[in-house]
Scaffold this motif. Sequence first.
Motif: not given
Length: 306
Positions: A198-213
């Motif tokens: 709705t608000f045209n916001i792009e998505r980003s996800l950390s790598h699996k099992g990597c809290p530093y991301d």
Amino acid sequence: MIKANAHKYSVSAMCRVLKVNRSTYYYEAKSRPDESELISDITEIFESSRHNYGTRKIKKELEKQGKQVSRRRIGRIMKQGGMVSNYTTEQFKPQKDKCNESNVKNVLNRQFKEQAYRNVVVSDLTYVRVGLKWNYVCVLVDLFNREIIGYSAGEHKSAELVKQAFQSVEGNLEEIKLFHTDRGNEFKNQVIEEILETFNIERSLSHKGCPYDNAVAEATFKIIKTEFIWNERFHDIEELRLKLWDYVNWYNRHRIHSSLGYQTPVQFRENNLKKLSKKVLTIQLKTLVLYDSIKTKNFRERGVRI
């Protein structure tokens, strides 16, 4: 039952029929020693220690009185009597959620510094003890100035909690360009996807099992736990929400951050946006002067008087 009929039938046969181990029967059938004096001694030592001593120190105090008692036995008596040392903290047992296996990439790629105002917002959830239950808190952090721009508290770790955090954001959500989180299942939901779309916001996800991301969100929650959650007692969810509102207000407007040149997030935002506005105005004025200069030169070349 076995003891009452032991004169009629063999103990082995009755244990076999009732599916009870013989060792269990003989252990339970033994007469228990009177522990009233020991309970009194342990309670007295615990109270005199101002609720600080655990099984190890209580065992040592009993030895001074000439009594040899195992730590397991002391622990059992303390548990039965509701005696909990101040050094014993309640442990949170995390839910074994399935990982979000979405194909969304790590667009942010740890670019935490020098982000524009509301260009990137990161988020995470953490647990909070409320009464006798675990509740949850969600925050949205702007990487521009580490300001908590949205927050929520609730009884369940769900997408609804994230939605409520978005609803608490002041201003236009279309200013947010990128939303980054870890791969928690609470962020994988149709409700969240609809908000972002709705608000045209792009998505980003950390790598699996990597809290530093998602290091900024993790660091923010470390601060919140140290300065707020661990120092408070919440009797109900309404008290948590009220105190969370008060802490977020202090965090944004009064708490200085070394990463912001020892300014508060609000001060950093106001000071930098003022500089940005002046810079944009200066560029616009220079552009206008240059345009007038070119226009005047063209007129003169054509012999037109100005």
